[in-house]
Scaffold this active site. Structure first.
Site, PDB file in Angstrom:
ATOM      1  N   HIS A 125      -0.062  -0.843   8.307  1.00 51.91           N
ATOM      2  CA  HIS A 125       0.462  -0.633   9.664  1.00 51.91           C
ATOM      3  C   HIS A 125       0.102  -1.830  10.554  1.00 51.91           C
ATOM      4  CE1 HIS A 125       1.735   1.937  13.065  1.00 51.91           C
ATOM      5  NE2 HIS A 125       0.952   1.099  13.721  1.00 51.91           N
TER       6      HIS A 125
ATOM      7  N   VAL B 254      37.071  30.608   9.740  1.00 52.12           N
ATOM      8  CA  VAL B 254      37.860  31.698   9.154  1.00 52.12           C
ATOM      9  C   VAL B 254      37.779  31.778   7.629  1.00 52.12           C
ATOM     10  CG1 VAL B 254      39.560  31.907  11.005  1.00 52.12           C
ATOM     11  CG2 VAL B 254      39.900  30.179   9.242  1.00 52.12           C
TER      12      VAL B 254
ATOM     13  N   GLU C  72      31.594  28.263  14.099  1.00 53.54           N
ATOM     14  CA  GLU C  72      31.635  27.173  15.086  1.00 53.54           C
ATOM     15  C   GLU C  72      31.127  27.540  16.469  1.00 53.54           C
ATOM     16  OE1 GLU C  72      35.606  24.841  14.363  1.00 53.54           O
ATOM     17  OE2 GLU C  72      35.944  26.986  14.277  1.00 53.54           O
TER      18      GLU C  72
ATOM     19  N   MET D  55      29.821  25.782   1.708  1.00 52.64           N
ATOM     20  CA  MET D  55      29.178  24.570   2.234  1.00 52.64           C
ATOM     21  C   MET D  55      27.923  24.932   3.024  1.00 52.64           C
ATOM     22  SD  MET D  55      32.514  23.623   4.418  1.00 52.64           S
ATOM     23  CE  MET D  55      33.439  24.876   5.317  1.00 52.64           C
TER      24      MET D  55
ATOM     25  N   ALA E 143       5.775   9.343  12.853  1.00 50.89           N
ATOM     26  CA  ALA E 143       6.554   9.662  11.644  1.00 50.89           C
ATOM     27  C   ALA E 143       6.346  11.116  11.221  1.00 50.89           C
ATOM     28  CB  ALA E 143       6.199   8.701  10.520  1.00 50.89           C
TER      29      ALA E 143
ATOM     30  N   THR F  60       5.908   1.659   3.037  1.00 45.89           N
ATOM     31  CA  THR F  60       6.803   2.205   4.060  1.00 45.89           C
ATOM     32  C   THR F  60       7.304   1.123   5.015  1.00 45.89           C
ATOM     33  OG1 THR F  60       5.046   2.701   5.631  1.00 45.89           O
ATOM     34  CG2 THR F  60       5.553   4.404   4.018  1.00 45.89           C
TER      35      THR F  60
ATOM     36  N   MET G 199       0.871  -1.181   0.000  1.00 45.19           N
ATOM     37  CA  MET G 199       0.000   0.000   0.000  1.00 45.19           C
ATOM     38  C   MET G 199       0.914   1.240   0.000  1.00 45.19           C
ATOM     39  SD  MET G 199      -3.013  -1.360  -0.002  1.00 45.19           S
ATOM     40  CE  MET G 199      -4.026   0.060   0.311  1.00 45.19           C
TER      41      MET G 199
HETATM   42  C1  LIG Z   1      10.525   6.794   8.288  1.00 43.93           C
HETATM   43  C2  LIG Z   1       9.475   5.987   8.976  1.00 43.93           C
HETATM   44  C3  LIG Z   1       9.037   6.398  10.213  1.00 43.93           C
HETATM   45  C4  LIG Z   1       8.065   5.650  10.871  1.00 43.93           C
HETATM   46  N1  LIG Z   1       7.659   6.070  12.104  1.00 43.93           N
HETATM   47  C5  LIG Z   1       6.710   5.349  12.773  1.00 43.93           C
HETATM   48  C6  LIG Z   1       6.277   5.750  14.061  1.00 43.93           C
HETATM   49  O1  LIG Z   1       6.718   6.770  14.619  1.00 43.93           O
HETATM   50  N2  LIG Z   1       5.356   4.977  14.691  1.00 43.93           N
HETATM   51  C7  LIG Z   1       4.844   3.851  14.105  1.00 43.93           C
HETATM   52  O2  LIG Z   1       4.030   3.211  14.696  1.00 43.93           O
HETATM   53  N3  LIG Z   1       5.234   3.457  12.902  1.00 43.93           N
HETATM   54  C8  LIG Z   1       6.161   4.174  12.213  1.00 43.93           C
HETATM   55  N4  LIG Z   1       6.573   3.767  10.988  1.00 43.93           N
HETATM   56  C9  LIG Z   1       6.021   2.512  10.444  1.00 43.93           C
HETATM   57  C10 LIG Z   1       4.792   2.774   9.605  1.00 43.93           C
HETATM   58  O3  LIG Z   1       3.709   3.109  10.414  1.00 43.93           O
HETATM   59  C11 LIG Z   1       4.472   1.526   8.813  1.00 43.93           C
HETATM   60  O4  LIG Z   1       5.563   1.273   7.964  1.00 43.93           O
HETATM   61  C12 LIG Z   1       3.262   1.698   7.968  1.00 43.93           C
HETATM   62  O5  LIG Z   1       2.148   1.965   8.715  1.00 43.93           O
HETATM   63  C13 LIG Z   1       3.020   0.515   7.047  1.00 43.93           C
HETATM   64  O6  LIG Z   1       1.992   0.828   6.135  1.00 43.93           O
HETATM   65  P1  LIG Z   1       2.172   0.681   4.560  1.00 43.93           P
HETATM   66  O7  LIG Z   1       0.865   0.919   3.934  1.00 43.93           O
HETATM   67  O8  LIG Z   1       3.263   1.535   4.076  1.00 43.93           O
HETATM   68  O9  LIG Z   1       2.588  -0.834   4.474  1.00 43.93           O
HETATM   69  P2  LIG Z   1       3.245  -1.647   3.282  1.00 43.93           P
HETATM   70  O10 LIG Z   1       4.725  -1.516   3.350  1.00 43.93           O
HETATM   71  O11 LIG Z   1       2.614  -1.248   1.986  1.00 43.93           O
HETATM   72  O12 LIG Z   1       2.803  -3.103   3.682  1.00 43.93           O
HETATM   73  C14 LIG Z   1       3.205  -3.655   4.888  1.00 43.93           C
HETATM   74  C15 LIG Z   1       2.692  -5.082   5.079  1.00 43.93           C
HETATM   75  O13 LIG Z   1       1.289  -5.068   5.284  1.00 43.93           O
HETATM   76  C16 LIG Z   1       0.655  -6.000   4.452  1.00 43.93           C
HETATM   77  N5  LIG Z   1      -0.633  -5.434   4.049  1.00 43.93           N
HETATM   78  C17 LIG Z   1      -0.847  -4.160   3.696  1.00 43.93           C
HETATM   79  N6  LIG Z   1      -2.156  -3.970   3.455  1.00 43.93           N
HETATM   80  C18 LIG Z   1      -2.768  -5.155   3.631  1.00 43.93           C
HETATM   81  C19 LIG Z   1      -4.103  -5.596   3.507  1.00 43.93           C
HETATM   82  N7  LIG Z   1      -5.070  -4.763   3.170  1.00 43.93           N
HETATM   83  N8  LIG Z   1      -4.371  -6.885   3.758  1.00 43.93           N
HETATM   84  C20 LIG Z   1      -3.379  -7.754   4.104  1.00 43.93           C
HETATM   85  N9  LIG Z   1      -2.109  -7.391   4.220  1.00 43.93           N
HETATM   86  C21 LIG Z   1      -1.806  -6.100   4.001  1.00 43.93           C
HETATM   87  C22 LIG Z   1       1.588  -6.207   3.300  1.00 43.93           C
HETATM   88  O14 LIG Z   1       1.414  -7.486   2.758  1.00 43.93           O
HETATM   89  C23 LIG Z   1       2.929  -6.022   3.928  1.00 43.93           C
HETATM   90  O15 LIG Z   1       3.395  -7.235   4.425  1.00 43.93           O
HETATM   91  C24 LIG Z   1       7.526   4.484  10.285  1.00 43.93           C
HETATM   92  C25 LIG Z   1       7.963   4.078   9.026  1.00 43.93           C
HETATM   93  C26 LIG Z   1       8.931   4.821   8.367  1.00 43.93           C
HETATM   94  C27 LIG Z   1       9.400   4.390   7.030  1.00 43.93           C
END
Ligand SMILES: Cc1cc2nc3c(=O)[nH]c(=O)nc-3n(C[C@H](O)[C@H](O)[C@H](O)COP(=O)(O)OP(=O)(O)OC[C@H]3O[C@@H](n4cnc5c(N)ncnc54)[C@H](O)[C@@H]3O)c2cc1C
Ligand code: FES
Ligand code: FES
Length: 1332
Positions: A357, A1084, A1264, A1041, A344, A268, A265
């Site tokens: 998530h 400097v 600095e 820089m 995030a 992330t 989705m």
């Molecule tokens: C820089 C960064 C900072 C972050 N900070 C936080 C934070 O402060 N707190 C926190 O809690 N989280 C944090 N996260 C994590 C983030 O919340 C999760 O990565 C995110 O919610 C995953 O959602 P997505 O849609 O991107 O998942 P994807 O990467 O698209 O999918 C993740 C997994 O979920 C499965 N999936 C997705 N949708 C479905 C569905 N409908 N049915 C079945 N399986 C499904 C996929 O198969 C996969 O295995 C952070 C992530 C990053 C990259």
């Protein structure tokens, strides 16, 4: 399966990819394929925001377009079908029209190195597309996912604030007080008669924001979305197939066919796993616009939210619902909202989906513990039909019978309303308050029997304390039926500590802190619920003690505001003379439009190769064998260079390039793989097989180095008679303080492109470095060429801070060797993780001190020992040590002083130069000692500081004379401007009234010596040409820089030649135009090179004087033409010899510095004693800057350095494994200050111009010095912690280490909870990390 073509729009232009590679992310596609290099690479993992772009998507059902920011580094291009992408180039440019945000960020001085700027601009742009007049909260929220290492964020906020409704004001009356009404605690901010300087920019000249001018969503895409029959799209690459179903039925079919394929989705979670953990998925299913996944429905029992909603959409839905429904129904929603505000950055929240998530089940997921305690249900669907499962602890632990089946899809999540007598709370603590994964988080829920007396249901889950989210289920069971009172709390704490256990060696470390948080959160929950019960039934429940209420309040936060007081130019100065005026950074507009070109933005050279390094995985080992065969056999691999190839040229000065038979740290360069593409080079690097045999001893820490007497070097300075003085003093104390290292975290990673010219062995190097001449020397030596064949070019550097000298030259030498060997251009760009692993940073220090002092606070004898962790090679360690010793006394006169220093040799990557160069560590040791002396004398640290400060004319411990009058003025001004005495009393009052929140106040003086130690190190040269059209071209030896040196240089040329700045141009710094330059660093650069430029201009003027005086009303075009006609040379070199400087270490005497920068800073913080969180409420900085050449740039340097210092002393923490492996290799593990971390109030003022000196227009270098003032926050926290301890009856010295992280703050605020937690016997376990 037939691959289809991908269609989307970028900046209004249609892009069709016929052979799309599903592995390709948007960032490299924009940069390499479309050559849109404005979008930058900073980390590749969603953590820095440098790659932010806006994605717009049309929804044919709602007929609405959704604009949202994304991190291009995590956005697969296949996910963009039918969308419109807008990059920084698409919103405005210097060739067309600037977008107001581009103009304002530049004109408000919101750019320094400019590398973060396009990302900032795009985050702000996406906000403005949705909210043309945002509130300040929306603004800081929008920028929370964008890091800037240079500016300290304040000018960026200033720029963005101009779009807010009533710019400059908080637009609200919190507690009846508007931000403009006055400061905190009801105290006046500025003294009577105080003046705030004219603004550094003028809002009147800004282009208005006109939303009708924005790019429209492409009608073709709308039509496509409306008309095209929904059909699954498939994109096939060499290794991966991307399937995008557009109906639920097709999604289920795809999932049935490929049960192991992830449903991507937001990518992330899957994206970082692929990138950083090497996970590979041959098939990816990515649903697109499936209505059922975006459902939002409200029923009588609760909300159902589609799994495909983004976390940002969820946030908005919940915010709306809690407004409309009674509080008792929305307990879970409120708790979720609390976490969604800090989870995030805005980009990730817009990309990440609720389903992703939940299903990824990260151990530190913020939402899952809450959804679990809230009794949520997951609505699943597969070809076999519907099913519902609870989001339970078993689901979170992935128990097979509680989990999704491989063919199942999560369609939606049902989140029930809370009931009467039910309460839900959310807790989290992270290294940084926002945009940082939680160290521990928790969801807690209690339901009482009717009437609220006894617990009916209790549910507590924690994240961050195990491999999955864990539940304290058994404890909760045992508490059912108990009344909600302190006895219950006490039992609950003990039960939970027994049930939720962490071994001493648990991954992530901070074990005792985590244990303390587990029960501190429980206590907070107890208080929150007690307070709610009291609200519901005041007659029945007792009130919380007033002093306890502070445990529940959020840390002080108000909207940002600031004042800047800088110097005004002399009214008699000519209006066209730019010196002393707040001129915008020369590249500001180009930074904001993405037109500024950095090393990796340069187009590929014909037949260019890519080089990547293979580094050691052992800290101290013999290399038994290196097997390159597999790597060499891979497609596209051209060569692998090892030490054998570099025989005879593998070293320069003290440094070896590639490991020969031994490795001395993890990250040691072993060999370099060269391939046709970056991907091929990286894949091959993984196939290099190295066999090691570990060697003894393994020395990682300073203590181990001391034990093994493993030193690179040592130094000593002494004045007076220390031993005799110790006999005469009233008291003696001994102590020590440890200061952790710091990662440079320049936003542009190490980058270089080497181009052989094909003739006479000539070679050009385009490199991000502070020291081109050194690169030239190292490469000339490696290639056995004379220096005149090796030309090094630097246009600009995306941040350096001392980190782009030593290691850069080694990597450049190897890259040049490869280029020369193959006669082809070679590019080498480090990834963030590689950069952090290989290049080292600021030296960790251990300071030991023994102070002899009188009862009135006078320190008469001081004996100090500095031990720095130099790492495996010398690099700059000796100089850092020396500067530390020379500057260690900061602003104080210690009549009898002995200071000795040792640079330790350890098996860590070599540490190197870093802004402040030893002073930030040495100064902190001294200030820590003073703070302890104050405690012993019963005085405030500020009193002891004032007593021991240099007064008027004096000499330093190395016998250099100084006049400390400006120091006293800064101290006095800072006391007055900060209303120190009033606020000290207010802080004491606050502390008396609040048990669990404490405030602290600290003021620190600064004397920062600036100079070059030797004459030769101060020489500089420049070249100025005047062309016949009257324009001038200037070149000098300094590197741009971010500090604005080129801007200052053009100001100099403009003043000297009386030529408008617009007629003066500066292209790059190159060893071709100005040879034999010194390194750019040490505050400097503008000073020395400016004097050389001035010299060149004066030579030209002298030559042209007769012509100008004959035609005084003429233009430069007239004068240049006349000079040409008379055969007068219109080109001049300028030279500055350097400052007379010397230092004799044998005698311990010298005059190493030219002048001193003085200053003072007062900071106030509030800490949460239960979690260790802190907030800097207010900082006042006063600096003596001489005659500022450009107050805007100078304030930028002071503020930027201050925030970097604040980071050093509070949240920036490197962690190493017991084997010497750096764990913190990216923004997700290493936290630099973000926008929320800056002081809520910031007041910076410069003293009026002081006496004239022989520096450039009597200015002072400020690059600095401001960094050290960040320690005012450290000592303010110290003050607050001391107050907490005093209240709890803990006496004795308070030993704190730097950085003062939430862990250290929490554990120092000892209380009944820290007493309750189990402690591990040192030695009884192997810790996850070791402090080095
Ligand atoms: C820089 C960064 C900072 C972050 N900070 C936080 C934070 O402060 N707190 C926190 O809690 N989280 C944090 N996260 C994590 C983030 O919340 C999760 O990565 C995110 O919610 C995953 O959602 P997505 O849609 O991107 O998942 P994807 O990467 O698209 O999918 C993740 C997994 O979920 C499965 N999936 C997705 N949708 C479905 C569905 N409908 N049915 C079945 N399986 C499904 C996929 O198969 C996969 O295995 C952070 C992530 C990053 C990259
Ligand atoms: S490069 Fe994408 S967030 Fe850092
Ligand atoms: S200006 Fe923000 S990182 Fe340099």
């Amino acid at each position: 399966m037939d691959s289809q073509q991908l269609l989307f729009f970028v900046n209004g232009r249609k892009v069709i990819e016929k052979n799309v590679d599903p592995e390709m992310m948007l960032l490299p596609y924009l940069r390499k394929k479309l050559r849109l290099t404005g979008t930058k690479y900073g980390c590749g993992g969603g953590g820095c925001g440098a790659c932010t772009v806006m994605v717009s998507r049309y929804n044919p059902s709602t007929k609405a377009v959704r604009h949202h920011p994304v991190n291009a580094c995590l956005t697969p291009i296949c996910s963009l079908y039918g969308t419109a992408v807008t990059t920084v180039e698409g919103i405005g440019s210097t060739r067309t029209r600037l977008h107001p945000i581009q103009e304002r960020i530049a004109k408000c001085h919101g750019t320094q190195c400019g590398f973060c700027t396009p990302g900032m601009v795009m985050s702000m742009y996406a906000l403005l597309r949705n909210h043309p007049e945002p509130t300040l909260d929306q603004l800081t929220d929008a920028l929370g996912g964008n890091l800037c290492r240079c500016t300290g964020y304040r000018p960026i906020i200033d720029a963005c604030k101009t779009f807010c409704k009533a710019s400059g004001c908080c637009q609200g009356k919190e507690n009846g007080v508007c931000c403009l009404d006055g400061g905190i605690n009801g105290l006046a901010e500025l003294q009577d008669g105080d003046e705030t300087s004219p603004e550094l920019f003028s809002e009147e000249e800004f282009l208005p924001l006109d939303p009708t001018q924005e790019l429209i969503f492409p009608p073709e895409l709308m039509l496509m979305a409306e008309k095209q029959p929904p059909k699954t799209r498939v994109f096939c690459g060499d290794r991966m197939t991307w399937i995008s179903p557009v109906t639920l039925k097709e999604l289920l079919e795809a999932k049935f066919k490929y049960p192991q394929a992830p449903i991507v989705m937001g990518n992330t979670s899957v994206g970082p796993e692929v990138k950083f953990k090497g996970v590979f998925h041959p098939v990816i299913i990515s649903p697109d616009r499936i209505e059922e996944l975006g459902v939002i429905s409200q029923a009588c029992d609760g909300l159902t939210l589609g799994a495909g909603l983004s976390l940002d959409q969820v946030k908005h839905v919940l915010a709306d619902v809690v407004q409309k429904l009674p509080e008792e129904k929305t307990q879970t929603y409120r708790a979720l909202l609390k976490h969604l505000r800090t989870l995030a950055g805005s980009q990730i929240r817009n990309m990440a989906s609720l389903g992703g998530h939940i299903v990824s089940r990260h151990l530190d997921s913020d939402l899952n513990p809450l959804l679990a305690v809230g009794n949520c249900t997951l609505n699943l669907l597969s070809k076999d039909g519907e099913r519902q499962i609870p989001l339970s602890e078993q689901f979170l632990r992935r128990c097979p019978d509680a989990d999704l089946k491989p063919q199942e899809v999560l369609v939606s999540v049902s989140i029930p309303y809370s009931r009467k007598w039910e309460f839900v709370s959310a807790f989290r603590q992270a290294q940084r308050q926002q945009n940082a994964l939680a160290i521990v988080n928790s969801g807690m829920r209690v339901l009482f029997r009717e009437g609220g007396d006894l617990i009916k249901e209790l549910s507590i889950l924690y994240g961050g304390v195990g491999p999955t989210t864990v539940s304290a289920m058994n404890s909760c069971q045992r508490l059912i039926g108990r009344p909600w009172n302190e006895e219950m709390l006490d039992t609950a704490c003990r039960l939970v500590l027994d049930e939720v256990t962490l071994p001493g060696s648990a991954p992530g470390g901070k074990v005792e802190f985590k244990r303390a948080l587990i029960i501190s959160f429980l206590f907070k929950f107890y208080l929150e619920v007690s307070q709610s019960l009291k609200r519901m039934d005041p007659a029945h429940y007792p009130s919380l003690a007033d002093r306890y209420e502070s445990a529940l309040e959020d840390l002080h936060s108000k909207h940002h505001w600031r004042t800047l007081t800088h110097q005004n130019v002399d009214p008699v100065q000519l209006p066209q003379d730019p010196i002393g005026r707040p001129i915008m950074h020369l590249s500001g507009i180009k930074h904001a439009t993405g037109e500024a070109i950095y090393c990796d933005d340069m187009p590929a050279v014909d037949q260019e190769l890519f080089l990547t390094f293979v580094t050691s995985s052992r800290a101290h080992a013999r290399i038994v064998s290196i097997d390159l065969s597999e790597a060499l056999s891979l497609p596209g691999v051209v060569d692998v260079i090892t030490a054998d190839h570099l025989q005879g040229v593998n070293t320069f000065a003290t440094e070896t390039f590639l490991a020969t038979d031994e490795v001395h740290c993890i990250g040691h360069l072993v060999c370099a793989v060269i391939a046709e593409s970056e991907t091929q080079a990286k894949q091959a690097a993984k196939q290099v097989k190295i066999v090691y045999q570990d060697l003894e001893p393994l020395i990682l820490t300073i203590e181990e180095a001391i034990q093994h007497k493993s030193f690179h070097s040592e130094r000593k300075l002494e004045c007076g008679n220390v031993d005799e003085a110790f006999q005469k003093v009233d008291q003696i104390l001994e102590g020590e303080i440890y200061i952790g290292g710091q990662e440079h975290f320049y936003m542009e990673t190490q980058s270089m492109l080497v181009v052989p010219k094909g003739e006479d062995g000539e070679i050009d190097i385009y490199v991000s470095t502070q020291f081109p001449k050194y690169i030239q020397d190292v490469i000339a030596s490696t290639l056995k060429l004379s220096a005149n064949k090796v030309m090094c070019h630097v246009r600009r550097v995306g941040g350096a801070f001392g980190g782009k000298v030593g290691k850069t030259s080694i990597m450049a030498a190897i890259t040049a060797f490869a280029a020369s060997k193959h006669g082809r251009a070679v590019r080498c760009i480090l990834e963030r993780g590689e950069d952090m692993l290989i290049t080292g940073g600021r030296h960790p220090y251990l300071g030991k001190y023994k102070a002899g002092f009188m009862n009135d606070g006078r320190i008469l004898a001081l004996d100090v020992e500095h031990y720095s962790n130099g790492g495996s090679s010398v690099d700059e360690s000796l100089f850092v040590l020396e500067f530390g010793l020379l500057k260690m006394e900061n602003a104080y006169k210690f009549p009898n002083l002995r200071c000795r220093g040792w640079a330790c040799r350890t098996n860590l990557p070599s540490n190197t130069a870093f802004r402040g160069f030893g002073f930030p560590q040495a100064g902190l040791i001294t200030e820590a000692c003073i703070t302890e002396v104050a405690v012993q004398c019963g005085l405030s640290p500020e009193q002891v500081r004032a007593i021991n400060m240099y007064k008027k004319i004096d000499i330093t411990h190395y016998k250099q004379e100084l006049s400390a009058k400006p120091l006293a003025e800064c101290w006095r001004e800072c006391m007055a401007k900060s209303s120190y005495s009033l606020r000290k009393t207010a802080v004491e009052r606050f502390n008396a009234e609040n048990s669990w929140k404490k405030r602290g106040l600290a003021m620190i003086p600064l004397k920062f010596p600036v100079g070059t130690v030797t004459l030769a190190m101060g020489q500089a040269a420049a070249l100025v040409h005047i062309y016949l059209d009257g324009s001038a071209l200037v070149t000098h030896g300094g590197i741009e820089m971010g500090q604005g040196v080129h801007t200052k240089i053009i100001q100099v040329v403009s003043r000297e030649l009386r030529m408008p700045m617009s007629s003066v141009h500066l292209r790059e710094t190159s060893t071709e135009t100005v040879p034999n330059t010194n390194c750019s660093g040490g505050s400097v650069v503008a000073d020395l090179n400016g004097l050389a430029v001035k010299d060149a201009c004066q030579t030209l003027l002298k030559r042209l004087e007769p012509i100008i005086s004959k035609n005084p009303r003429g233009t430069w075009k007239d004068w240049a033409q006349t000079a040409f006609d008379q055969s007068i040379n219109l080109s001049a070199v300028g030279y500055f010899r350097g400052y007379e400087a010397d230092m004799n270490w044998e005698k311990g005497e010298g005059h190493p510095f030219e002048y001193f920068v003085y200053g003072a800073a007062c900071s106030e913080v509030e800490i949460d004693c239960l979690t260790g969180a802190h907030k800097t409420i207010r900082t006042d900085i006063v600096m003596d800057v001489g005659h500022s050449i450009n107050p805007a740039l100078d304030i930028g340097q002071v503020e930027g350095a201050f925030i970097q210092g604040m980071g050093l002393y509070t949240i920036e923490e490197l962690s190493y494994s017991p084997q010497g492996m750096l764990y913190s290799r990216g923004p997700n593990q290493y936290k630099i200050p973000a926008i929320f971390d800056i002081p809520t109030e910031l007041h910076v003022s410069f003293l009026p111009p002081s006496e004239h000196s022989n520096t450039l227009y009597s200015s002072k270098g400020l690059g600095e010095s401001g960094l050290f003032l960040g320690c005012s926050v450290f000592f303010a926290i110290h003050d607050a912690v001391r107050a907490a301890r005093q209240e709890r009856g803990i006496s004795g010295p308070l030993k704190l280490r730097s950085p003062l992280t939430p862990e250290r703050i929490r554990m120092a605020c000892e209380d009944k909870f820290t007493k309750m937690i189990p402690r591990d016997e040192p030695g009884s376990y192997v810790p996850w990390n070791v402090p080095v």
